[in-house]
Design a protein around this motif. Structure first.
Motif, PDB file in Angstrom:
ATOM      1  N   ALA A  55     -77.488  -9.106 -67.330  1.00 26.49           N
ATOM      2  CA  ALA A  55     -76.436  -8.674 -68.251  1.00 26.49           C
ATOM      3  C   ALA A  55     -76.483  -9.469 -69.558  1.00 26.49           C
ATOM      4  O   ALA A  55     -76.286  -8.906 -70.641  1.00 26.49           O
ATOM      5  N   GLU A  56     -76.754 -10.763 -69.466  1.00 28.65           N
ATOM      6  CA  GLU A  56     -76.854 -11.590 -70.670  1.00 28.65           C
ATOM      7  C   GLU A  56     -78.064 -11.197 -71.507  1.00 28.65           C
ATOM      8  O   GLU A  56     -77.983 -11.143 -72.734  1.00 28.65           O
ATOM      9  N   ILE A  57     -79.175 -10.911 -70.845  1.00 31.19           N
ATOM     10  CA  ILE A  57     -80.380 -10.494 -71.561  1.00 31.19           C
ATOM     11  C   ILE A  57     -80.124  -9.170 -72.279  1.00 31.19           C
ATOM     12  O   ILE A  57     -80.424  -9.019 -73.464  1.00 31.19           O
ATOM     13  N   ALA A  58     -79.550  -8.223 -71.559  1.00 31.16           N
ATOM     14  CA  ALA A  58     -79.309  -6.893 -72.120  1.00 31.16           C
ATOM     15  C   ALA A  58     -78.306  -6.928 -73.267  1.00 31.16           C
ATOM     16  O   ALA A  58     -78.441  -6.181 -74.239  1.00 31.16           O
ATOM     17  N   GLY A  59     -77.315  -7.795 -73.171  1.00 30.20           N
ATOM     18  CA  GLY A  59     -76.270  -7.834 -74.186  1.00 30.20           C
ATOM     19  C   GLY A  59     -76.475  -8.858 -75.280  1.00 30.20           C
ATOM     20  O   GLY A  59     -75.631  -9.003 -76.170  1.00 30.20           O
ATOM     21  N   TRP A  60     -77.588  -9.582 -75.250  1.00 30.72           N
ATOM     22  CA  TRP A  60     -77.814 -10.706 -76.160  1.00 30.72           C
ATOM     23  C   TRP A  60     -77.626 -10.339 -77.629  1.00 30.72           C
ATOM     24  O   TRP A  60     -76.931 -11.031 -78.373  1.00 30.72           O
ATOM     25  N   ALA A  61     -78.258  -9.283 -78.081  1.00 35.33           N
ATOM     26  CA  ALA A  61     -78.197  -8.906 -79.502  1.00 35.33           C
ATOM     27  C   ALA A  61     -76.791  -8.527 -79.934  1.00 35.33           C
ATOM     28  O   ALA A  61     -76.438  -8.684 -81.104  1.00 35.33           O
ATOM     29  N   GLY A  62     -75.976  -8.064 -78.996  1.00 35.93           N
ATOM     30  CA  GLY A  62     -74.614  -7.658 -79.334  1.00 35.93           C
ATOM     31  C   GLY A  62     -73.583  -8.762 -79.194  1.00 35.93           C
ATOM     32  O   GLY A  62     -72.417  -8.574 -79.537  1.00 35.93           O
ATOM     33  N   MET A  63     -74.003  -9.926 -78.703  1.00 38.45           N
ATOM     34  CA  MET A  63     -73.068 -11.041 -78.530  1.00 38.45           C
ATOM     35  C   MET A  63     -72.776 -11.711 -79.864  1.00 38.45           C
ATOM     36  O   MET A  63     -73.610 -11.722 -80.766  1.00 38.45           O
ATOM     37  N   SER A  64     -71.597 -12.300 -79.939  1.00 32.91           N
ATOM     38  CA  SER A  64     -71.257 -13.094 -81.118  1.00 32.91           C
ATOM     39  C   SER A  64     -72.018 -14.414 -81.042  1.00 32.91           C
ATOM     40  O   SER A  64     -72.544 -14.784 -79.983  1.00 32.91           O
ATOM     41  N   ASP A  65     -72.062 -15.131 -82.151  1.00 32.96           N
ATOM     42  CA  ASP A  65     -72.724 -16.433 -82.161  1.00 32.96           C
ATOM     43  C   ASP A  65     -72.091 -17.365 -81.134  1.00 32.96           C
ATOM     44  O   ASP A  65     -72.784 -18.101 -80.437  1.00 32.96           O
ATOM     45  N   ALA A  66     -70.769 -17.324 -81.018  1.00 37.84           N
ATOM     46  CA  ALA A  66     -70.057 -18.184 -80.065  1.00 37.84           C
ATOM     47  C   ALA A  66     -70.428 -17.834 -78.623  1.00 37.84           C
ATOM     48  O   ALA A  66     -70.620 -18.727 -77.793  1.00 37.84           O
ATOM     49  N   GLU A  67     -70.551 -16.543 -78.338  1.00 33.98           N
ATOM     50  CA  GLU A  67     -70.940 -16.121 -76.986  1.00 33.98           C
ATOM     51  C   GLU A  67     -72.360 -16.574 -76.663  1.00 33.98           C
ATOM     52  O   GLU A  67     -72.628 -17.067 -75.568  1.00 33.98           O
ATOM     53  N   ARG A  68     -73.268 -16.419 -77.626  1.00 35.56           N
ATOM     54  CA  ARG A  68     -74.643 -16.862 -77.399  1.00 35.56           C
ATOM     55  C   ARG A  68     -74.716 -18.372 -77.210  1.00 35.56           C
ATOM     56  O   ARG A  68     -75.434 -18.869 -76.339  1.00 35.56           O
ATOM     57  N   ARG A  69     -73.959 -19.127 -78.012  1.00 33.27           N
ATOM     58  CA  ARG A  69     -73.942 -20.585 -77.860  1.00 33.27           C
ATOM     59  C   ARG A  69     -73.406 -20.986 -76.495  1.00 33.27           C
ATOM     60  O   ARG A  69     -73.914 -21.932 -75.872  1.00 33.27           O
ATOM     61  N   ALA A  70     -72.395 -20.272 -75.991  1.00 39.36           N
ATOM     62  CA  ALA A  70     -71.839 -20.576 -74.667  1.00 39.36           C
ATOM     63  C   ALA A  70     -72.880 -20.357 -73.575  1.00 39.36           C
ATOM     64  O   ALA A  70     -72.999 -21.161 -72.646  1.00 39.36           O
TER      65      ALA A  70
END
Length: 87
Positions: A55-70
């Motif tokens: 799920a993280e791989i699939a949604g990576w491009a759509g995540m906010s910077d804060a979500e990716r940093r988390a």
């Protein structure tokens, strides 16, 4: 005598879809933990290369910077857990 095709990895030229370093294909400025070893561990559901879930791989491009940093913050622990499980 038949000639086998040259494996893609030994082509002698760079694959335009695999960049050096840690940037995504869609946006070169988007940091990603992907190391191009994409294999999900059947027990944990984590990628053995980067430690992310599907799920993280699939949604990576759509995540906010804060979500990716988390996500990035927990990856070292996940990778360590995967390595310990291997023995």
């Amino acid at each position: 005598m038949s000639v086998l095709p040259t494996p893609a990895i030994a082509r002698g030229r760079a694959n335009p879809y695999i960049r050096t370093g840690t940037s995504s294909r869609a946006d070169p400025s988007l940091e990603t933990p992907c190391v191009n070893i994409c294999l999900l561990d059947s027990e944990t559901g984590l990628c053995v290369g980067c430690g992310r879930t599907l799920a993280e791989i699939a949604g990576w491009a759509g995540m906010s910077d804060a979500e990716r940093r988390a996500v990035m913050a927990v990856l070292p622990m996940r990778i360590e857990r995967l390595e310990e499980a291997k023995g």
